[in-house]
Design a protein around this motif. Structure first.
Motif, PDB file in Angstrom:
ATOM      1  N   ASP A  20       0.823  -1.202   0.000  1.00 38.84           N
ATOM      2  CA  ASP A  20       0.000   0.000   0.000  1.00 38.84           C
ATOM      3  C   ASP A  20       0.859   1.254   0.000  1.00 38.84           C
ATOM      4  O   ASP A  20       0.537   2.256  -0.639  1.00 38.84           O
ATOM      5  CB  ASP A  20      -0.931   0.000   1.216  1.00 38.84           C
ATOM      6  CG  ASP A  20      -2.210   0.783   0.965  1.00 38.84           C
ATOM      7  OD1 ASP A  20      -2.217   1.614   0.046  1.00 38.84           O
ATOM      8  OD2 ASP A  20      -3.201   0.564   1.678  1.00 38.84           O
TER       9      ASP A  20
ATOM     10  N   ASN B  41      -1.341   5.996   5.078  1.00 36.71           N
ATOM     11  CA  ASN B  41      -1.887   4.978   5.964  1.00 36.71           C
ATOM     12  C   ASN B  41      -1.565   5.308   7.413  1.00 36.71           C
ATOM     13  O   ASN B  41      -0.848   6.262   7.699  1.00 36.71           O
ATOM     14  CB  ASN B  41      -1.282   3.604   5.630  1.00 36.71           C
ATOM     15  CG  ASN B  41      -1.806   3.023   4.332  1.00 36.71           C
ATOM     16  OD1 ASN B  41      -1.969   3.740   3.345  1.00 36.71           O
ATOM     17  ND2 ASN B  41      -2.084   1.747   4.322  1.00 36.71           N
TER      18      ASN B  41
ATOM     19  N   GLY C 286       1.681   5.974   1.943  1.00 41.98           N
ATOM     20  CA  GLY C 286       0.505   5.363   1.346  1.00 41.98           C
ATOM     21  C   GLY C 286      -0.169   6.304   0.365  1.00 41.98           C
ATOM     22  O   GLY C 286       0.139   7.494   0.304  1.00 41.98           O
TER      23      GLY C 286
ATOM     24  N   ASP D 149      -7.119  -1.075  -3.671  1.00 47.61           N
ATOM     25  CA  ASP D 149      -7.253  -0.082  -2.605  1.00 47.61           C
ATOM     26  C   ASP D 149      -8.018  -0.738  -1.470  1.00 47.61           C
ATOM     27  O   ASP D 149      -9.229  -0.851  -1.506  1.00 47.61           O
ATOM     28  CB  ASP D 149      -8.017   1.137  -3.131  1.00 47.61           C
ATOM     29  CG  ASP D 149      -8.043   2.262  -2.109  1.00 47.61           C
ATOM     30  OD1 ASP D 149      -7.453   2.086  -1.033  1.00 47.61           O
ATOM     31  OD2 ASP D 149      -8.663   3.299  -2.390  1.00 47.61           O
TER      32      ASP D 149
END
Length: 515
Positions: free
Chosen positions: A14, A238, A233, A514
């Motif tokens: 990610d 993230n 991210g 995603d």
């Protein structure tokens, strides 16, 4: 309930979906080794179906890492799961992470599937993944905007099918901490077979709440957090691994669990990821920012000198701020150089690579008196980036910049083995150099980002330059480091040009998945 909080790092998957952060196979291996050294429980190495390059990277990480579980992402599709299973077949401990969207908008608009079909597909995917490994994780994409009753239904079904980890992603960073925590609590209470799986969360930072949402979930029973180094991210990033880990470690009066991580490896790993991706860490970033343990206020300085805990809730040493200050110089030998690289998690596979890196080290040592760990990271990363493609090489650069005169750059490049020379003027020496490079290489790319970062302190510090080039919707990141900032700038632009010219470079994974 388990006292261990499992840390699932998705920097390589990610995190790589950040525009311009795509990593090579060797770079992924370096980061994976650093994560393993930090004792991260699960390393999500990539999305094997995305491209041959991603498949090879996941396979290489799976064959390298032995102390952490290596995970591959797969949509709830046969081809995805088979590809992930193949990439992970030599892993000491492998996990397949399969997912399907569960929110009404995703099911209706993206999947064009009815809820019953989504449940059926999810169950089939988990059962198919179990053919390759007993460690199967299931994610409900956009769970943060999904109906709670439907989540209970699909999670119960996939646990019965063999899923051992249930991941609840806040895919678009929409939830509030109290809301997300309550969702986790209700899922665990309402799902009859919840005790047969570990509940996990994967939060995005669109509203700046990824860490808060993750911690709220832990307070309500989640025992795995999916996060990235430096909060890397797509979009706003993230949940930041270092913030989650140190919040739980520091507030043991609040959390009834802890991680098994060696937190002294946090700062070295942060620097490595920053160096490889070209994404500098902001100075005031929690835990790993340059100012995280700095005190300028007189009141604060006085308090810390009298008793550290007056203004510091953690020790800088506990996250790796002081232990790795190893200074090398031009008199340092090959063995000291190799040993320090290995301590930093940098493994040169052949004697030729070591000799080449040592020669570059000596060249740098002639330019600056002291070589720090950050310099070594930049030195090896800079060379690693050049190995991607060397159709274009910098042979010579001369710039002239003086008051009242238009800056000018004279440049010689080797392009496919043929040396070519040109000159150009610009608004500054870097602009002139870039115009000269573009005149010879003719990529037609737009420069979207130019960033300069001092690797260490002092006027003899190496400057690390990052550029982002865009052409036809394709984004690439270029990096260069040198004690001369104009040369570092030229190296970075040429590195980006080589990536654009490399037909073998895979498409960026942005939008492929995603979760």
């Amino acid at each position: 309930m388990s006292k261990q909080l499992i840390i699932f790092d998705t920097t390589l998957r990610d995190g790589e979906q950040s525009p311009g952060a795509s990593m090579t196979r060797d770079e992924k291996i370096r980061i994976a080794r650093a994560l393993e050294k930090m004792r991260v429980d699960v390393i999500e190495a990539g999305f094997p179906i995305a491209s041959p390059g991603d498949f090879e990277a996941v396979k290489a990480v799976a064959e390298t890492v032995t102390e952490s579980t290596v995970c591959g992402l797969a949509r709830a599709l046969e081809k995805d799961i088979d590809r992930a299973g193949e990439a992970l077949k030599n892993a000491a401990s492998g996990r397949i992470h399969t997912f399907i969207a569960t929110s009404p908008v995703h099911m209706e608009r993206k999947l064009r599937m009815r809820p019953d079909q989504v449940v059926e597909q999810a169950v089939w995917a988990v059962k198919h993944a179990r053919r390759y490994t007993d460690d199967v994780e299931f994610s409900a994409e956009d769970a943060g905007r999904s109906d709670l009753d439907f989540l209970c239904r699909i999670f119960e079904a996939v646990i019965d099918a063999g899923a051992t980890t249930i991941n609840v992603p806040d895919t678009v960073g929409y939830n509030m901490p109290w809301q997300f925590g309550e969702t986790i609590r209700q899922l665990i209470e309402r799902i009859p077979n919840a005790d047969k799986a570990i509940f996990s969360v994967h939060c995005h930072n669109d509203l700046g709440l990824a860490v808060a949402n993750s911690l709220s979930a832990v307070m309500n029973g989640a025992r795995q957090v999916e996060c990235t180094i430096n909060g890397l991210g797509e979009r706003a990033g993230n949940a930041s691994l270092e913030e989650v880990v140190m919040a739980v470690r520091t507030r043991q009066d609040v959390f009834d669990c802890d991680t098994r991580l060696d937190t002294t490896q946090i700062v070295p790993c942060s620097r490595l990821v920053s160096n490889i991706t070209g994404f500098p860490v902001q100075p005031n970033k929690a835990i790993v920012g340059a100012n995280a343990f700095a005190h300028e206020s007189g009141i604060h300085q006085d308090g810390v000198l009298k008793h550290r805990e007056t203004y510091e809730i953690m020790r800088a040493e506990d996250v790796g701020w002081s232990h790795n200050r190893m200074v090398l110089g031009k008199h340092s030998g090959r063995n000291a150089f190799r040993t320090r690289l290995e301590e930093l998690g940098i493994h040169l596979e052949t004697g030729e690579e070591l000799n080449e890196a040592f020669a570059r080290f000596k060249e740098l040592a002639d330019k600056k008196h002291e070589i720090f760990d950050e310099d070594l990271q930049a030195l090896v990363t800079d060379r690693g980036l050049e190995k991607i493609n060397e159709r274009v090489k910098l042979m010579a650069l001369r710039v002239c910049s003086e008051t009242g005169e238009t800056p000018r750059a004279e440049l010689t490049l080797s392009i496919d083995g043929e040396e070519q020379t040109t000159a150009a003027e610009g608004s500054g020496p870097v602009d002139a150099a870039y115009k000269a490079i573009e005149a010879l290489v003719q990529t037609g790319a737009d420069l979207k980002l130019y960033s300069v970062n001092a690797i260490t302190s002092g006027t003899d510090s190496q400057g690390e330059v990052t550029v982002r080039l865009e052409k036809g919707g394709r984004l690439v990141m270029g990096q260069g480091a040198d004690t001369d900032i104009v040369i570092a700038s030229a190296k970075a632009y040429i590195n980006g040009c080589n990536k654009l010219l490399d037909a073998g470079q895979r498409a960026h994974p942005q939008g492929a998945a995603d979760v």
